[in-house]
Write a protein that holds these residues in place. Structure first.
Motif, PDB file in Angstrom:
ATOM      1  N   ARG A 175      12.528  37.651  -4.228  1.00 59.52           N
ATOM      2  CA  ARG A 175      12.911  36.946  -5.453  1.00 59.52           C
ATOM      3  C   ARG A 175      12.856  35.436  -5.236  1.00 59.52           C
ATOM      4  NH1 ARG A 175      12.621  35.746 -10.482  1.00 59.52           N
ATOM      5  NH2 ARG A 175      14.541  35.054 -11.472  1.00 59.52           N
ATOM      6  N   PHE A 176      13.264  34.991  -4.067  1.00 62.59           N
ATOM      7  CA  PHE A 176      13.204  33.562  -3.740  1.00 62.59           C
ATOM      8  C   PHE A 176      11.767  33.054  -3.814  1.00 62.59           C
ATOM      9  CE2 PHE A 176      12.147  30.462  -0.456  1.00 62.59           C
ATOM     10  CZ  PHE A 176      12.947  29.383  -0.830  1.00 62.59           C
ATOM     11  N   LEU A 194      12.604  18.819  -8.678  1.00 57.07           N
ATOM     12  CA  LEU A 194      12.966  20.129  -8.136  1.00 57.07           C
ATOM     13  C   LEU A 194      13.559  19.931  -6.750  1.00 57.07           C
ATOM     14  CD1 LEU A 194      12.841  23.266  -8.299  1.00 57.07           C
ATOM     15  CD2 LEU A 194      10.547  23.097  -7.284  1.00 57.07           C
ATOM     16  N   ALA A 195      14.718  20.558  -6.510  1.00 62.00           N
ATOM     17  CA  ALA A 195      15.375  20.432  -5.210  1.00 62.00           C
ATOM     18  C   ALA A 195      15.519  21.801  -4.558  1.00 62.00           C
ATOM     19  CB  ALA A 195      16.756  19.790  -5.375  1.00 62.00           C
ATOM     20  N   LEU A 196      15.481  21.812  -3.234  1.00 62.71           N
ATOM     21  CA  LEU A 196      15.642  23.038  -2.457  1.00 62.71           C
ATOM     22  C   LEU A 196      16.592  22.768  -1.297  1.00 62.71           C
ATOM     23  CD1 LEU A 196      14.813  25.944  -1.622  1.00 62.71           C
ATOM     24  CD2 LEU A 196      12.886  24.905  -0.378  1.00 62.71           C
ATOM     25  N   ILE A 197      17.597  23.624  -1.177  1.00 64.59           N
ATOM     26  CA  ILE A 197      18.555  23.522  -0.074  1.00 64.59           C
ATOM     27  C   ILE A 197      18.381  24.736   0.826  1.00 64.59           C
ATOM     28  CG2 ILE A 197      20.987  23.402   0.579  1.00 64.59           C
ATOM     29  CD1 ILE A 197      21.576  22.251  -2.182  1.00 64.59           C
ATOM     30  N   LEU A 198      18.193  24.495   2.122  1.00 65.43           N
ATOM     31  CA  LEU A 198      18.139  25.574   3.107  1.00 65.43           C
ATOM     32  C   LEU A 198      19.414  25.529   3.936  1.00 65.43           C
ATOM     33  CD1 LEU A 198      14.414  25.421   4.297  1.00 65.43           C
ATOM     34  CD2 LEU A 198      15.468  27.104   2.786  1.00 65.43           C
ATOM     35  N   ILE A 199      20.030  26.675   4.117  1.00 63.21           N
ATOM     36  CA  ILE A 199      21.343  26.763   4.778  1.00 63.21           C
ATOM     37  C   ILE A 199      21.249  27.725   5.949  1.00 63.21           C
ATOM     38  CG2 ILE A 199      23.784  27.374   4.443  1.00 63.21           C
ATOM     39  CD1 ILE A 199      23.059  27.011   1.331  1.00 63.21           C
ATOM     40  N   THR A 235      20.020  28.490 -14.317  1.00 69.68           N
ATOM     41  CA  THR A 235      18.650  28.221 -13.860  1.00 69.68           C
ATOM     42  C   THR A 235      18.556  28.058 -12.345  1.00 69.68           C
ATOM     43  OG1 THR A 235      19.030  25.869 -14.286  1.00 69.68           O
ATOM     44  CG2 THR A 235      17.936  27.141 -16.019  1.00 69.68           C
ATOM     45  N   ASP A 236      19.693  27.882 -11.677  1.00 74.26           N
ATOM     46  CA  ASP A 236      19.696  27.760 -10.218  1.00 74.26           C
ATOM     47  C   ASP A 236      19.656  29.140  -9.582  1.00 74.26           C
ATOM     48  OD1 ASP A 236      19.951  25.054 -10.662  1.00 74.26           O
ATOM     49  OD2 ASP A 236      22.138  25.055 -10.419  1.00 74.26           O
ATOM     50  N   LEU A 237      19.150  29.206  -8.358  1.00 76.46           N
ATOM     51  CA  LEU A 237      19.034  30.499  -7.678  1.00 76.46           C
ATOM     52  C   LEU A 237      19.569  30.397  -6.260  1.00 76.46           C
ATOM     53  CD1 LEU A 237      17.779  33.455  -7.893  1.00 76.46           C
ATOM     54  CD2 LEU A 237      15.903  32.493  -6.519  1.00 76.46           C
ATOM     55  N   VAL A 238      20.485  31.312  -5.935  1.00 71.25           N
ATOM     56  CA  VAL A 238      20.985  31.462  -4.566  1.00 71.25           C
ATOM     57  C   VAL A 238      20.340  32.703  -3.974  1.00 71.25           C
ATOM     58  CG1 VAL A 238      23.019  31.788  -3.110  1.00 71.25           C
ATOM     59  CG2 VAL A 238      23.182  30.427  -5.205  1.00 71.25           C
ATOM     60  N   ILE A 249      17.687  27.151  -4.897  1.00 78.53           N
ATOM     61  CA  ILE A 249      16.679  26.448  -5.690  1.00 78.53           C
ATOM     62  C   ILE A 249      17.373  25.777  -6.862  1.00 78.53           C
ATOM     63  CG2 ILE A 249      14.591  26.694  -7.083  1.00 78.53           C
ATOM     64  CD1 ILE A 249      13.876  29.145  -5.408  1.00 78.53           C
ATOM     65  N   LEU A 250      17.149  24.454  -7.014  1.00 85.95           N
ATOM     66  CA  LEU A 250      17.841  23.674  -8.039  1.00 85.95           C
ATOM     67  C   LEU A 250      16.814  22.952  -8.922  1.00 85.95           C
ATOM     68  CD1 LEU A 250      20.471  22.062  -5.639  1.00 85.95           C
ATOM     69  CD2 LEU A 250      20.924  23.906  -7.262  1.00 85.95           C
ATOM     70  N   PRO A 251      16.367  23.578 -10.008  1.00 81.13           N
ATOM     71  CA  PRO A 251      15.444  22.895 -10.925  1.00 81.13           C
ATOM     72  C   PRO A 251      16.124  21.697 -11.584  1.00 81.13           C
ATOM     73  CG  PRO A 251      15.474  25.269 -11.310  1.00 81.13           C
ATOM     74  CD  PRO A 251      16.631  24.961 -10.418  1.00 81.13           C
ATOM     75  N   ASN A 252      15.329  20.675 -11.889  1.00 87.58           N
ATOM     76  CA  ASN A 252      15.822  19.477 -12.583  1.00 87.58           C
ATOM     77  C   ASN A 252      17.017  18.844 -11.871  1.00 87.58           C
ATOM     78  OD1 ASN A 252      13.986  19.615 -14.916  1.00 87.58           O
ATOM     79  ND2 ASN A 252      15.133  21.463 -15.452  1.00 87.58           N
ATOM     80  N   THR A 253      16.936  18.829 -10.548  1.00 87.15           N
ATOM     81  CA  THR A 253      18.016  18.239  -9.742  1.00 87.15           C
ATOM     82  C   THR A 253      17.402  17.225  -8.778  1.00 87.15           C
ATOM     83  OG1 THR A 253      19.280  20.297  -9.849  1.00 87.15           O
ATOM     84  CG2 THR A 253      19.904  18.715  -8.153  1.00 87.15           C
ATOM     85  N   ASP A 254      17.903  15.981  -8.808  1.00 85.14           N
ATOM     86  CA  ASP A 254      17.365  14.957  -7.912  1.00 85.14           C
ATOM     87  C   ASP A 254      18.014  15.037  -6.539  1.00 85.14           C
ATOM     88  OD1 ASP A 254      19.903  13.918  -8.239  1.00 85.14           O
ATOM     89  OD2 ASP A 254      19.270  12.264  -9.538  1.00 85.14           O
TER      90      ASP A 254
END
Length: 268
Positions: A175-176, A194-199, A235-238, A249-254
């Protein structure tokens, strides 16, 4: 004409006529060949009788005081629980316009007086057979609709399962990947941010080795739940990226917005 009583299909017939002698004659004739017959001497009484015990078919006179047969038929058609009942008009009126009006208000047949009982029975049987077939068809349609809805729900559940991580019940890697590709295409097309955070969980292997795999699984579930609490927008996805790694995933996020989210997650 000889009528084979055993071959007649039984049915619940309602007679509506203002003349008692007509009601008596038809009641006797139809009862003898196996029909259950009830009668009413006016349209209003006919409606009340039908509401108490819905008939399979109605034999309706045209010329009656208060409400004529056409008005009575229209009243039946206006009732949601009665509108499907087949109505056969029986009348001495033999003009084409009279018959045409009967069909226009919803009648299924028209028999002229004086009646021949063989003709009346044949037409009753025909329309009861049609009604039975319609009910079978409607039941089949309803069954198929239920099956289709169940199938759609099953497919929906399968799709959800295919996109969920079995342990943490958040989005899985598949899904990611799909969602990231979709949002990346949107980013390319609309030039939005578009922003992406990896944890990654530090020292998770050491924790797993020390406390066991069950505790490790519980830890992953707890971490996924805490991350999900931080992410509010639909709209965000974990997602579980793999092992002890997660992604957001964070759409429309600076960048500044992503850093704030990342710090909130780290502080959980």
């Amino acid at each position: 004409m000889h009528l084979d009583i055993q071959s007649q299909t039984k049915g619940n017939i309602l007679l509506i006529d203002d003349l008692p002698e007509n009601l008596k004659l038809l009641t006797e004739l139809l009862s003898k060949i196996g029909y259950t017959v009830r009668s009413a001497i006016s349209g209003n009484r006919g409606l009340k009788t039908a509401k108490l015990n819905c008939p399979d078919l109605i034999l309706l006179d045209v010329k009656m005081p208060e409400m004529d047969g056409y008005q009575v038929c229209q009243a039946f058609k206006d009732e949601p629980d009665l509108c499907y009942i087949p109505i056969i008009f029986i009348s001495a009126l033999d003009e084409t316009l009279d018959k045409l009006k009967a069909f226009q208000v919803g009648g299924v047949d028209y028999i002229t007086k004086p009646i021949q009982i063989e003709e009346v029975v044949a037409r009753i049987e025909t329309h009861l057979t049609i009604q039975k077939q319609q009910r079978i068809l409607q039941a089949e349609i309803a069954k198929r609709k239920q099956t289709e809805l169940a199938l759609q729900e099953a497919n929906h559940q399968l799709k959800l399962l295919a996109n969920l991580d079995g342990l943490t019940q958040i989005a899985n890697r598949r899904r990611f990947d799909d969602y990231l590709a979709l949002e990346w295409q949107r980013h390319q097309r609309e030039k939005n941010i578009l922003a992406l955070i990896l944890i990654d969980i530090d020292y998770f292997k050491r924790y797993n080795d020390c406390y066991g795999h069950q505790s490790g699984d519980d830890c992953l579930i707890k971490v996924s739940q805490e991350i999900a609490k931080v992410i509010k927008r639909p709209t965000d996805l974990v997602a579980r990226y793999g092992g002890e790694e997660f992604a957001v995933i964070l759409p429309n996020t600076d960048t500044q917005g992503a850093l704030i989210i990342a710090e909130l997650i780290r502080a959980c």
